[in-house]
Write a protein that holds these residues in place. Structure first.
Motif, PDB file in Angstrom:
ATOM      1  N   LEU A 101       0.361 -45.728  34.622  1.00 59.28           N
ATOM      2  CA  LEU A 101      -0.631 -45.200  33.693  1.00 59.28           C
ATOM      3  C   LEU A 101      -0.586 -43.672  33.668  1.00 59.28           C
ATOM      4  O   LEU A 101      -0.607 -43.056  32.595  1.00 59.28           O
ATOM      5  N   ILE A 102      -0.496 -43.047  34.841  1.00 55.85           N
ATOM      6  CA  ILE A 102      -0.424 -41.585  34.909  1.00 55.85           C
ATOM      7  C   ILE A 102       0.833 -41.086  34.192  1.00 55.85           C
ATOM      8  O   ILE A 102       0.788 -40.108  33.437  1.00 55.85           O
ATOM      9  N   GLU A 103       1.956 -41.752  34.403  1.00 60.41           N
ATOM     10  CA  GLU A 103       3.193 -41.359  33.719  1.00 60.41           C
ATOM     11  C   GLU A 103       3.049 -41.502  32.212  1.00 60.41           C
ATOM     12  O   GLU A 103       3.473 -40.637  31.448  1.00 60.41           O
ATOM     13  N   SER A 104       2.430 -42.590  31.765  1.00 60.39           N
ATOM     14  CA  SER A 104       2.229 -42.818  30.330  1.00 60.39           C
ATOM     15  C   SER A 104       1.372 -41.732  29.712  1.00 60.39           C
ATOM     16  O   SER A 104       1.682 -41.214  28.636  1.00 60.39           O
ATOM     17  N   ILE A 105       0.294 -41.367  30.385  1.00 58.96           N
ATOM     18  CA  ILE A 105      -0.603 -40.336  29.872  1.00 58.96           C
ATOM     19  C   ILE A 105       0.114 -38.983  29.833  1.00 58.96           C
ATOM     20  O   ILE A 105       0.008 -38.241  28.852  1.00 58.96           O
ATOM     21  N   THR A 106       0.878 -38.669  30.883  1.00 61.22           N
ATOM     22  CA  THR A 106       1.642 -37.419  30.917  1.00 61.22           C
ATOM     23  C   THR A 106       2.644 -37.374  29.764  1.00 61.22           C
ATOM     24  O   THR A 106       2.794 -36.350  29.077  1.00 61.22           O
ATOM     25  N   ASN A 107       3.308 -38.498  29.530  1.00 58.59           N
ATOM     26  CA  ASN A 107       4.277 -38.600  28.442  1.00 58.59           C
ATOM     27  C   ASN A 107       3.596 -38.377  27.087  1.00 58.59           C
ATOM     28  O   ASN A 107       4.125 -37.678  26.217  1.00 58.59           O
ATOM     29  N   VAL A 108       2.423 -38.944  26.909  1.00 62.01           N
ATOM     30  CA  VAL A 108       1.695 -38.799  25.651  1.00 62.01           C
ATOM     31  C   VAL A 108       1.246 -37.355  25.444  1.00 62.01           C
ATOM     32  O   VAL A 108       1.347 -36.821  24.341  1.00 62.01           O
ATOM     33  N   ILE A 109       0.780 -36.705  26.505  1.00 63.88           N
ATOM     34  CA  ILE A 109       0.357 -35.307  26.385  1.00 63.88           C
ATOM     35  C   ILE A 109       1.540 -34.429  25.984  1.00 63.88           C
ATOM     36  O   ILE A 109       1.416 -33.571  25.103  1.00 63.88           O
ATOM     37  N   ALA A 110       2.695 -34.672  26.597  1.00 59.10           N
ATOM     38  CA  ALA A 110       3.896 -33.930  26.221  1.00 59.10           C
ATOM     39  C   ALA A 110       4.235 -34.192  24.746  1.00 59.10           C
ATOM     40  O   ALA A 110       4.611 -33.273  24.015  1.00 59.10           O
ATOM     41  N   GLY A 111       4.088 -35.442  24.310  1.00 60.32           N
ATOM     42  CA  GLY A 111       4.332 -35.783  22.911  1.00 60.32           C
ATOM     43  C   GLY A 111       3.364 -35.089  21.975  1.00 60.32           C
ATOM     44  O   GLY A 111       3.750 -34.621  20.897  1.00 60.32           O
ATOM     45  N   LEU A 112       2.097 -34.999  22.366  1.00 55.43           N
ATOM     46  CA  LEU A 112       1.101 -34.315  21.545  1.00 55.43           C
ATOM     47  C   LEU A 112       1.462 -32.846  21.355  1.00 55.43           C
ATOM     48  O   LEU A 112       1.342 -32.297  20.258  1.00 55.43           O
ATOM     49  N   LEU A 113       1.889 -32.200  22.434  1.00 49.29           N
ATOM     50  CA  LEU A 113       2.283 -30.789  22.333  1.00 49.29           C
ATOM     51  C   LEU A 113       3.486 -30.623  21.407  1.00 49.29           C
ATOM     52  O   LEU A 113       3.513 -29.716  20.564  1.00 49.29           O
ATOM     53  N   LEU A 114       4.467 -31.505  21.551  1.00 50.54           N
ATOM     54  CA  LEU A 114       5.633 -31.452  20.683  1.00 50.54           C
ATOM     55  C   LEU A 114       5.241 -31.704  19.227  1.00 50.54           C
ATOM     56  O   LEU A 114       5.714 -31.023  18.318  1.00 50.54           O
ATOM     57  N   ASN A 115       4.360 -32.675  19.006  1.00 54.30           N
ATOM     58  CA  ASN A 115       3.905 -32.975  17.649  1.00 54.30           C
ATOM     59  C   ASN A 115       3.140 -31.803  17.040  1.00 54.30           C
ATOM     60  O   ASN A 115       3.289 -31.509  15.856  1.00 54.30           O
ATOM     61  N   TRP A 116       2.324 -31.152  17.836  1.00 56.93           N
ATOM     62  CA  TRP A 116       1.559 -30.005  17.340  1.00 56.93           C
ATOM     63  C   TRP A 116       2.506 -28.901  16.877  1.00 56.93           C
ATOM     64  O   TRP A 116       2.333 -28.331  15.800  1.00 56.93           O
ATOM     65  N   LEU A 117       3.522 -28.618  17.720  1.00 51.49           N
ATOM     66  CA  LEU A 117       4.505 -27.604  17.338  1.00 51.49           C
ATOM     67  C   LEU A 117       5.260 -28.014  16.078  1.00 51.49           C
ATOM     68  O   LEU A 117       5.459 -27.200  15.178  1.00 51.49           O
ATOM     69  N   THR A 118       5.661 -29.270  16.014  1.00 56.96           N
ATOM     70  CA  THR A 118       6.382 -29.770  14.837  1.00 56.96           C
ATOM     71  C   THR A 118       5.519 -29.650  13.597  1.00 56.96           C
ATOM     72  O   THR A 118       6.000 -29.242  12.535  1.00 56.96           O
ATOM     73  N   TRP A 119       4.249 -30.010  13.714  1.00 56.05           N
ATOM     74  CA  TRP A 119       3.323 -29.934  12.572  1.00 56.05           C
ATOM     75  C   TRP A 119       3.279 -28.519  12.019  1.00 56.05           C
ATOM     76  O   TRP A 119       3.413 -28.293  10.827  1.00 56.05           O
TER      77      TRP A 119
END
Length: 71
Positions: free
Chosen positions: A12-30
């Motif tokens: 669960l911790i790994e999944s949440i960390t992965n999602v947070i990294a994805g959110l940051l990448l998505n924000w930059l992409t946006w």
């Protein structure tokens, strides 16, 4: 080959960390690609709703895939 299983909590911790990294990448992409190319400007409320929905789905998906490969 020695297999070390990951605990459910660590999955669960790994999944949440992965999602947070994805959110940051998505924000930059946006901000660097989507806005300049497509000129799409949703309201802050729309951004938050979309973000929450996809974040929850991403955590669930990532957690179950991780557990599937650790069983």
């Amino acid at each position: 080959i020695i297999l070390i299983m990951q605990s459910k909590k660590k999955s669960l911790i790994e999944s949440i960390t992965n999602v947070i990294a994805g959110l940051l990448l998505n924000w930059l992409t946006w901000h660097l690609l989507i806005i300049p190319i497509f000129k799409i400007y949703p309201s802050n409320e729309e951004i938050i709703i979309i973000c929450v929905i996809f974040t929850i789905l991403s955590i669930i998906r990532s957690y179950f895939i991780r557990r599937m490969f650790n069983e």
